[in-house]
Each structure stands twice: as structure tokens, then as C-alpha cells.
Design a protein around this motif. Structure first.
Motif, mmCIF file in Angstrom:
data_model
loop_
_atom_site.group_PDB
_atom_site.id
_atom_site.type_symbol
_atom_site.label_atom_id
_atom_site.label_comp_id
_atom_site.label_asym_id
_atom_site.label_seq_id
_atom_site.Cartn_x
_atom_site.Cartn_y
_atom_site.Cartn_z
ATOM 1 N N GLY A 63 -8.123 21.305 8.161
ATOM 2 C CA GLY A 63 -8.728 20.664 6.994
ATOM 3 C C GLY A 63 -8.914 19.179 7.197
ATOM 4 N N TYR A 64 -9.807 18.613 6.378
ATOM 5 C CA TYR A 64 -10.129 17.189 6.487
ATOM 6 C C TYR A 64 -9.228 16.359 5.584
ATOM 7 C CZ TYR A 64 -14.308 18.848 8.808
ATOM 8 O OH TYR A 64 -15.171 19.460 9.678
ATOM 9 N N TRP A 65 -8.781 15.232 6.128
ATOM 10 C CA TRP A 65 -7.975 14.262 5.387
ATOM 11 C C TRP A 65 -8.684 12.926 5.422
ATOM 12 C CZ3 TRP A 65 -2.268 14.661 4.435
ATOM 13 C CH2 TRP A 65 -1.790 15.962 4.621
ATOM 14 N N ARG A 66 -8.560 12.194 4.352
ATOM 15 C CA ARG A 66 -9.118 10.845 4.372
ATOM 16 C C ARG A 66 -8.339 9.997 5.387
ATOM 17 N NH1 ARG A 66 -12.093 8.128 0.537
ATOM 18 N NH2 ARG A 66 -11.755 9.848 -0.913
ATOM 19 N N GLY A 67 -9.047 9.373 6.263
ATOM 20 C CA GLY A 67 -8.403 8.460 7.208
ATOM 21 C C GLY A 67 -7.873 9.149 8.444
ATOM 22 N N CYS A 76 -14.788 0.412 2.374
ATOM 23 C CA CYS A 76 -13.487 0.926 1.938
ATOM 24 C C CYS A 76 -12.605 1.219 3.155
ATOM 25 C CB CYS A 76 -13.695 2.192 1.115
ATOM 26 S SG CYS A 76 -12.147 2.987 0.654
ATOM 27 N N ARG A 77 -11.363 0.683 3.144
ATOM 28 C CA ARG A 77 -10.463 0.900 4.284
ATOM 29 C C ARG A 77 -9.252 1.735 3.882
ATOM 30 N NH1 ARG A 77 -9.818 -4.741 7.405
ATOM 31 N NH2 ARG A 77 -9.040 -3.352 9.044
ATOM 32 N N CYS A 78 -9.440 2.594 2.855
ATOM 33 C CA CYS A 78 -8.336 3.448 2.404
ATOM 34 C C CYS A 78 -7.742 4.249 3.563
ATOM 35 C CB CYS A 78 -8.806 4.412 1.312
ATOM 36 S SG CYS A 78 -8.862 3.671 -0.329
ATOM 37 N N GLY A 79 -8.614 4.711 4.456
ATOM 38 C CA GLY A 79 -8.154 5.517 5.582
ATOM 39 C C GLY A 79 -7.140 4.770 6.437
ATOM 40 N N GLU A 80 -7.432 3.508 6.712
ATOM 41 C CA GLU A 80 -6.502 2.709 7.526
ATOM 42 C C GLU A 80 -5.218 2.400 6.759
ATOM 43 O OE1 GLU A 80 -8.836 -0.577 9.778
ATOM 44 O OE2 GLU A 80 -10.198 0.329 8.325
ATOM 45 N N GLY A 118 -1.160 3.470 7.667
ATOM 46 C CA GLY A 118 -0.221 2.371 7.875
ATOM 47 C C GLY A 118 -0.741 1.338 8.860
ATOM 48 N N LEU A 119 -2.048 1.376 9.134
ATOM 49 C CA LEU A 119 -2.609 0.440 10.116
ATOM 50 C C LEU A 119 -2.858 -0.932 9.501
ATOM 51 C CD1 LEU A 119 -5.119 2.864 11.877
ATOM 52 C CD2 LEU A 119 -2.893 2.089 12.728
ATOM 53 N N ILE A 120 -3.179 -0.936 8.220
ATOM 54 C CA ILE A 120 -3.327 -2.227 7.536
ATOM 55 C C ILE A 120 -2.603 -2.147 6.196
ATOM 56 C CG2 ILE A 120 -5.569 -2.768 8.587
ATOM 57 C CD1 ILE A 120 -6.806 -2.087 5.759
ATOM 58 N N GLU A 121 -2.296 -3.297 5.615
ATOM 59 C CA GLU A 121 -1.769 -3.347 4.255
ATOM 60 C C GLU A 121 -2.947 -3.597 3.325
ATOM 61 O OE1 GLU A 121 1.439 -6.221 4.433
ATOM 62 O OE2 GLU A 121 2.848 -4.552 4.622
ATOM 63 N N PRO A 122 -2.890 -3.096 2.102
ATOM 64 C CA PRO A 122 -4.043 -3.186 1.203
ATOM 65 C C PRO A 122 -4.700 -4.563 1.118
ATOM 66 C CG PRO A 122 -2.423 -1.734 0.248
ATOM 67 C CD PRO A 122 -1.792 -2.303 1.493
ATOM 68 N N PRO A 123 -3.930 -5.673 1.032
ATOM 69 C CA PRO A 123 -4.619 -6.968 0.916
ATOM 70 C C PRO A 123 -5.470 -7.316 2.141
ATOM 71 C CG PRO A 123 -2.338 -7.175 0.234
ATOM 72 C CD PRO A 123 -2.474 -5.824 0.871
ATOM 73 N N GLU A 124 -5.266 -6.591 3.256
ATOM 74 C CA GLU A 124 -6.089 -6.862 4.441
ATOM 75 C C GLU A 124 -7.496 -6.286 4.318
ATOM 76 O OE1 GLU A 124 -3.992 -6.229 8.315
ATOM 77 O OE2 GLU A 124 -2.244 -5.947 7.023
ATOM 78 N N CYS A 125 -7.687 -5.398 3.347
ATOM 79 C CA CYS A 125 -9.026 -4.835 3.120
ATOM 80 C C CYS A 125 -9.860 -5.879 2.386
ATOM 81 C CB CYS A 125 -8.929 -3.551 2.293
ATOM 82 S SG CYS A 125 -10.537 -2.906 1.777
ATOM 83 N N GLY A 126 -11.070 -6.072 2.857
ATOM 84 C CA GLY A 126 -11.937 -7.095 2.281
ATOM 85 C C GLY A 126 -12.284 -6.847 0.819
ATOM 86 N N LEU A 127 -12.205 -5.595 0.397
ATOM 87 C CA LEU A 127 -12.583 -5.293 -0.987
ATOM 88 C C LEU A 127 -11.426 -5.512 -1.959
ATOM 89 C CD1 LEU A 127 -14.523 -1.907 -0.479
ATOM 90 C CD2 LEU A 127 -15.450 -4.232 -0.546
ATOM 91 N N PHE A 128 -10.194 -5.478 -1.434
ATOM 92 C CA PHE A 128 -8.996 -5.467 -2.284
ATOM 93 C C PHE A 128 -8.962 -6.631 -3.275
ATOM 94 C CE2 PHE A 128 -4.629 -6.736 -3.242
ATOM 95 C CZ PHE A 128 -4.089 -5.558 -3.710
ATOM 96 N N GLY A 129 -8.790 -6.274 -4.528
ATOM 97 C CA GLY A 129 -8.571 -7.289 -5.556
ATOM 98 C C GLY A 129 -9.823 -8.042 -5.965
ATOM 99 N N GLN A 130 -10.880 -7.925 -5.183
ATOM 100 C CA GLN A 130 -12.114 -8.627 -5.516
ATOM 101 C C GLN A 130 -13.146 -7.607 -5.982
ATOM 102 O OE1 GLN A 130 -12.219 -11.960 -5.253
ATOM 103 N NE2 GLN A 130 -10.199 -12.114 -4.344
ATOM 104 N N ASN A 131 -13.582 -6.778 -5.007
ATOM 105 C CA ASN A 131 -14.583 -5.770 -5.348
ATOM 106 C C ASN A 131 -13.957 -4.413 -5.616
ATOM 107 O OD1 ASN A 131 -16.697 -7.621 -4.970
ATOM 108 N ND2 ASN A 131 -16.501 -7.349 -2.765
ATOM 109 N N CYS A 132 -12.670 -4.285 -5.409
ATOM 110 C CA CYS A 132 -11.984 -3.018 -5.663
ATOM 111 C C CYS A 132 -10.713 -3.314 -6.456
ATOM 112 C CB CYS A 132 -11.649 -2.333 -4.335
ATOM 113 S SG CYS A 132 -10.795 -0.761 -4.518
ATOM 114 N N THR A 133 -10.726 -2.923 -7.708
ATOM 115 C CA THR A 133 -9.586 -3.142 -8.601
ATOM 116 C C THR A 133 -9.349 -1.838 -9.368
ATOM 117 O OG1 THR A 133 -11.010 -3.810 -10.427
ATOM 118 C CG2 THR A 133 -10.242 -5.573 -8.959
ATOM 119 N N PRO A 134 -8.214 -1.691 -10.052
ATOM 120 C CA PRO A 134 -8.017 -0.466 -10.837
ATOM 121 C C PRO A 134 -9.125 -0.271 -11.892
ATOM 122 C CG PRO A 134 -5.940 -1.624 -10.593
ATOM 123 C CD PRO A 134 -7.006 -2.540 -10.050
#
Lengths: 340, 367
Positions: free
Chosen positions: B273-277, B314-318, B322-338
Motif C-alpha cells: 500500500g501507498y503511504w504519504r512520504g 508540501c513537505r509532509c512526507g519528509e 523525520g528528515l526535517i522538522e516542520p518549521p523547515e518547510c517553506g509553507l509552515f506557519g505562513q502558507n500552511c496553518t491550521p
């Protein structure tokens, strides 16, 4: 005793004719006996003891209409009365507007009106004017209520964000999350049985006592929607100061905490309807706490934190029960139940 | 202070001291991955990261059911939600996950998406809405799979033919194996999931320890249990050991809940089966067995599961690996929020990005 020959509200009950007259005279007026309302004028004429007033309005669309510890009617009175009180005024008069869905049972309407009447008496305010509209089935969910209220500002009391300073103490008058978790658990589609009870209550008497007997209160607010998290974040945003609270000091009933944990909710973001937070000078904190604890609506009052200097950006931080720290965010506005 | 609070704090201090000493002795960066969304939330909510040794880093792994669900599956659900003959029954976490064509939340306005709290509620929906085909969005790990299996059996016994499930159920151990088989991973040990272990037993993680030499410790969700679990891992690493240990012995046994395992096995078979990331993982996803195929939404609507495309940027896969922490994603907190999520890790309350956004301090301070 039902005075109408109809069991249910019809569109015509809002049509301005005979049925509407019957609704007002047989259901609404008897519930709220007072001379000002009885005149049925286009506006209520009020005599108040001061020209310095507070004025507020709020709409109520709660589902379910009746819940453990209250109903939409009680909420509609207490909510507006509390908004007046936390602004530093003594509530004197309310306006009441009902928007009723075609087909709503008179029996339930009468029950709500009786609760509104009782809540107004308890809060020492009169319902002095109002309005009733009916809408087609499906255009509203059973009944929506709007109340507006006028309060006379207490002499010498001037509360506001600008009064808050570093070192001030934050007091809450009791346990948090009771109302929100009661509503969530009773929602029909959640089928979640529980023994929770809403805290909805009129806080005006306790708040007026606090404001009259102490002098160090800087600011008050009732943490309703968005809970404590939203209210504290509003304060940091408006003042530029930061806030630190202590998890072990925040009163929460174990059953409420358990329900929140089970559904994956952060208790700090859950609504309250009988709570206020007061930001007070450190010198007056003990006096405020004592007054609260001697009142039935403040017996569980606690000092939960303090206003602190901002380091980079204004933040609400919580010291957790294990001594760790994390921030408390402004909630998104819609909590979702979790998977497991 | 109450005695039990005192005891809890004493245990935490003791574990903290041991952990500090172990990490100092190691003298290098240690990465421990938690593979359970409930652990992630408890770690953040209790501020556990703020009291850990500086060279100990926690990675939030593929432990949030919504987050690991592949985009292709999400898009399939959204397509079914557009059908007038379908009523979608879903756990709340799923409704805001964006797909190619918006999210289930936006489809909810059409009244053919219902949030349910249990698989039983989904089956009841089918009984109450006989004119519709109720499709239960069956996601989650071994924890939720037995509950899905039970309602499939009930539907079969009661001939409730307007009920079916879109199984996206996943197995934890194959994902852990896939992570460690990846080239770039930096995982030194696993804090193993408590809930899943109740079902599969802590013995299920023995193969990770044996085949990859990584310590695996099963812990509960109380902060003291998590800290003691991390302490156990640090001590093993510092002693150059890799062992399997459960410190959640009150509820987790070596063999787990065999009745639940049998229930899963009777209804489902593991398929690729397919998994994200993580992409396609061998025998990692649960598919309904042939005897229940009439309740399989993939069969019923003739859908072939294909991997979906991650949304742009979107870098959810990474994050999940565990390859990156969420703030390392360019979208985090700016273009991607709850409020406006791009990836599922920001949607689910158990997602790593949502937890970072909600409770994390570092990013917020820097901004």
C-alpha cells in the motif's frame, strides 16, 4: 398552562396580525411582567441613574437548546449580563429578540421564556423591549435569540487593556471547560453520555462586589467561546505584554478533563459561561481571591498566572505540571474530534 | 502538594538526571522517533521537549493516521463524496484534509458527509439511510482496524448491503522497517506506540531490534511514562545496547490482544500500500478479504488505488520520515496553518506540523 390553541409556531405568528398579538400577549408578556414592557411602545423609555452607560449585544444559536445546567434562554440572559458586568457596569435592562422556525413547539418556547424570566429576575434586570420574527422551516434551527443590554457604569471603575502592567496577577473564579464539554458531549450526533453540567451563571453580583470592595482590578473578561486560551491571547495581542500561567493552578473538574482528553480537546480552548478572569494588581490579589471564595460562584477561584515582560513577541506560555513550558495559541475556532 | 504529584515529579527528576548523564556520556546528537500521534501531542502539550538534554532530538514519525494516508486515497474519498448515491462517514480528523478538489469539509455543505465517532455510528448511518450507500472512511492503525472489522462482520451478518468501507488501515511495523531501510534516515531509536502495542503486543517490535539494532521502548502517554521511556532509550544507547522493552506493562503484554488480532486477520489481509512520504510499502495496508469483498468500496466502485501527488511545496512526507522538522518547510506557519492547511500534518490534531504550530516556541520566537 398553554394559552394558545396552537401547539406549534406558525409563520403567521410573526406576521404582525392576530396570531402575533396572541403570541405576545399570552406567552411573552406574562413571562416578563414589568411596566416598561407592558406599554408595548416602539421603544422602551428608561430612567437610569447615570449618563455613563455600557451597551452590548449578543446572539445565541446553541445546539442543543436544552442542556444539563441550562438552556438557550438562560444563556441569552447571562451572556449579555456578564458582558456588561466584566466591562465594569451594573446591568439594568435587556432587549430580547426571538427568531423562531415555523413548526417550533409552543411547549418548548414557553419553557425557554420561563427560563429567560427566571434568569432575568436572578440577574436583577428587566426585559424592557423586544421583537419576534418567524421564518420558514429550515431557515433557522428551532429558535435563535438575540439580547442587547444596558448597564450603568460603576462610579470610579475604569477597566481596560491599557491598565494592565507587568507583574499583575490573573485570577479565575472557578473551574474551566464545564460549559463547552457539556454541550459537545450532549450534541445529538456525538452520542456521548456524560454527567457534565454547564457552568452558565450570572456573574454580575460577584463582579460588582469585587469592583466595589477592591481597587486593584485592571481588566476583566469572560472566557466564553475559545476559552481561556482565546481570552489570554486577546490580552497579549492588545497589550503587547506576555502572560505566564501555571497548569497545576488552573481548576478543572476531573470529569471535564477526562471528556476533553477522550475527544482530544485542549481544555484551555473550551467555552465557559459562568467564568471571568480578572487581571489585578499583586497587592489586591488576596482580597479579590477572598471575596471570590466567599461567593458561591467563586468558591474554586484561583490565581492562575501573571503578566510578564515580552521577550520577542507577545506570548501566552504555560508552565506544565511537569515543569516544562509551551505556548498557548489562539484557538482555530472549530475543534474536531480525533480518531483514536 | 499531593503525594501522588510529588511521586510523579520525583520519578521525572530521577529519569531526567539519568537521561542527562547518559546523553552527556554519549557526547553526540541522539535522534529518537516517536511513532504515535498521541505521544506527539502529549510531548508538546506537556512541554517535554523543553526539559530534555540539548543533544537529544525527538522526531515525530508516521504515527498520525490522517497524516500517513496517501493523497491518492484522499482524492478517492473526495470523488465518492461527489456521488449523489453515496453518504461518506468519516472520523472528524479527515474532513479538513485538502485534496485535488478541496476537502470533505467543503463537501459537507452538500450534506453527504457525516462525521462519526465510531465505526458503529457509520453502520447505524447505513441502517438509517437505506437509499444511500454509506462509505466508511476506514483509516487508522491496528488500533482502529478491529472496530472496522467488527462492523464489516455485522454488516455481513445483517445483510446491510448499502454499507461499505474504503480501507486505508495501515500497519505500524512495516512502516518502521521502511524508514530504517531508507538511505537518509537518522533514527537512533524508537519510542513505540502505546495504543498500537496494546493490540499487537510489544513482541511485534522484536524484529526491528534484531534486524536493525535499534532500541525499541513501548511507553504510555503520561508525561512521566514518556520521560522514563526516553530515559531507558538513552541509557541503552549510552551502554551501546539495543533492546526491546515495555515500560507500559499495566496494559501492554508481549503477545497483545490476540482476540483483536484474530478479528483483524479474519476480515483483512495485508497488501502492498501507498503511504504519504514513504511511498509503496510491502504488506503494509489492510485490504478486506475476498469473502467480504461486497463491503469493499474499492471493489464496489471499481477503484484502483494509485499514489496521489503531494500538493506543491508540501513537505509532509519528509516530516513524517523525520528528515526535517516542520518549521523547515517553506509553507509552515505562513502558507500552511491550521486555518488554511496545505498538508495533512497541519490538519490533524495529532499531526506533527499542527503540534509544532500550536505548542512550539522556537519558530514563533524567531518570527
Amino acid at each position: 398552562m398553554r394559552a394558545s390553541k396552537h401547539d406549534k409556531i406558525l409563520l403567521a405568528h410573526g406576521g404582525g396580525g392576530q396570531l402575533m398579538d396572541e403570541l405576545i400577549r399570552h406567552h411573552i408578556l406574562p413571562s416578563f411582567k414589568n411596566d416598561t414592557l407592558a406599554e408595548l411602545g416602539d421603544s422602551a423609555k428608561l430612567n437610569v441613574e447615570s449618563s455613563s452607560l455600557c451597551f452590548t449585544t449578543d446572539s445565541y444559536v446553541v445546539k442543543p437548546l436544552f442542556f444539563n445546567g441550562g438552556d438557550i434562554g438562560k444563556l441569552a440572559v447571562y451572556g449579555t449580563v456578564n458582558d456588561l458586568a466584566v466591562a465594569g457596569s451594573k446591568p439594568v435592562a435587556l432587549a430580547l429578540s426571538l427568531i423562531i422556525e415555523d413548526g417550533f413547539e409552543f411547549e418548548l418556547l414557553d419553557k425557554i421564556l420561563a427560563n429567560i424570566s427566571k434568569a432575568a429576575r436572578q440577574s436583577n434586570v428587566d426585559i424592557v423591549t423586544g421583537d419576534t420574527k418567524t421564518v420558514e422551516a429550515g431557515a433557522a434551527d428551532k429558535v435563535f435569540i438575540n439580547t442587547a443590554g444596558i448597564g450603568v457604569r460603576l462610579a470610579g471603575v475604569n477597566l481596560g487593556f491599557q491598565k494592565i502592567t507587568v507583574g499583575d496577577t490573573i485570577i479565575i473564579n472557578g473551574t474551566i471547560g464545564d460549559h463547552g464539554m457539556t454541550i459537545i458531549s450532549q450534541r445529538e450526533d456525538m452520542k456521548f453520555q456524560s454527567q457534565l453540567k454547564s457552568d452558565c451563571a450570572a456573574l454580575a453580583a460577584l463582579i460588582c462586589e469585587l469592583l466595589e470592595k477592591t481597587s486593584g482590578i485592571r481588566f476583566m473578561r469572560d472566557p466564553t467561546r475559545g476559552g481561556l486560551a482565546a481570552t489570554l491571547n486577546e490580552i497579549t495581542r492588545s497589550t503587547g505584554l506576555s502572560i505566564e500561567i501555571h497548569e497545576t493552578a488552573i481548576p478543572v473538574k476531573p470529569a471535564v478533563q477526562a471528556a476533553a482528553d477522550m475527544l482530544g480537546f485542549d481544555i484551555l480552548t473550551i467555552a465557559n459561561e459562568g467564568k471571568f478572569i480578572a487581571i489585578v494588581s499583586p497587592e489586591s490579589a488576596d482580597d479579590c481571591l477572598n471575596i471570590c471564595r466567599n461567593h458561591p460562584l467563586g468558591k474554586d477561584a484561583m490565581i492562575i498566572g501573571e503578566v510578564v515582560q515580552t521577550r520577542d513577541v507577545p506570548l501566552v506560555e504555560i508552565e506544565t505540571r511537569i515543569g516544562g513550558k509551551r505556548i498557548v495559541q489562539m484557538p482555530y475556532g472549530r475543534e474536531l474530534p480525533r480518531i483514536c | 502538594m499531593k503525594q501522588n504529584t510529588r511521586n510523579m515529579l520525583d520519578r521525572i527528576y530521577k529519569a531526567q538526571n539519568l537521561m542527562d548523564a547518559a546523553c552527556e556520556a554519549l557526547g553526540r546528537q541522539i535522534n529518537i522517533m516517536e511513532v504515535c500521534g498521541t505521544h506527539t501531542v502529549s510531548i508538546f502539550r506537556n512541554g517535554i521537549r523543553s526539559i530534555l538534554p540539548k543533544n537529544l532530538k525527538l522526531l515525530s514519525g508516521p504515527g498520525c493516521p490522517v497524516c500517513v494516508t496517501d493523497q491518492g486515497y484522499i482524492d478517492t474519498v473526495l470523488q465518492l463524496a461527489d456521488r449523489d448515491d453515496c453518504l461518506i462517514a468519516t472520523y472528524g480528523d479527515m474532513i479538513r484534509v485538502p485534496g485535488k478538489d478541496r476537502s470533505l469539509e467543503t463537501k459537507q455543505a452538500k450534506a453527504n458527509v457525516k462525521v462519526v465517532l465510531s465505526s458503529e455510528d457509520a453502520l447505524q448511518l447505513a441502517k438509517d439511510n437505506t437509499e444511500k450507500i454509506v462509505v466508511f472512511v476506514a483509516v487508522g492503525f491496528e488500533t482502529t482496524a478491529p472496530a472496522t472489522a467488527v462492523v464489516v462482520r455485522e454488516a455481513a451478518a445483517g445483510s446491510i448491503d448499502n454499507f461499505c468501507i474504503l480501507s486505508g488501515h495501515k500497519l505500524v511495523v512495516p512502516a518502521m522497517r521502511a524508514l530504517l531501510s531508507g538511505k537518509n534516515h537518522n533514527i537512533n531509536a524508537f519510542l513505540c506506540p502505546g495504543h498500537v502495542s496494546v493490540i499487537i503486543g510489544y513482541g511485534a517490535f522484536a524484529e526491528i531490534v534484531e534486524d536493525f539494532g535499534r532500541p525499541c521502548v513501548v511507553a504510555g502517554f503520561e508525561p512521566v511514562q514518556i520521560i522514563e521511556g526516553l530515559c531507558e532509550i538513552c541509557r541503552q544507547l549510552s551502554a551501546g545496547k539495543a533492546k526491546l522493552k515495555s515500560i507500559y506493562s499495566a496494559v501492554v503484554t508481549e503477545k497483545g490482544n490476540t482476540a483483536a488480532q484474530q478479528t483483524i486477520d479474519e476480515c483483512f489481509e495485508p497488501v502492498d500500500g501507498y503511504w504519504r512520504g514513504l511511498g509503496k510499502i510491502e504488506k503494509s495496508t489492510l485490504k478486506l478479504r475476498d469473502k467480504y469483498s461486497r463491503f469493499d468500496a474499492f471493489e464496489r466502485f471499481n477503484i484502483t488505488e494509485t499514489p496521489g501527488e503531494e500538493r506543491k511545496g508540501c513537505r509532509c512526507g519528509e516530516v513524517l520520515c523525520g528528515l526535517i522538522e516542520p518549521p523547515e518547510c517553506g509553507l509552515f506557519g505562513q502558507n500552511c496553518t491550521p486555518q488554511e492547511p496545505v498538508g495533512p500534518c497541519m490538519v490533524s490534531s495529532e499531526g506533527a506540523c499542527a503540534a509544532w504550530f500550536k505548542y512550539g516556541q522556537e519558530k514563533r520566537r524567531k518570527r
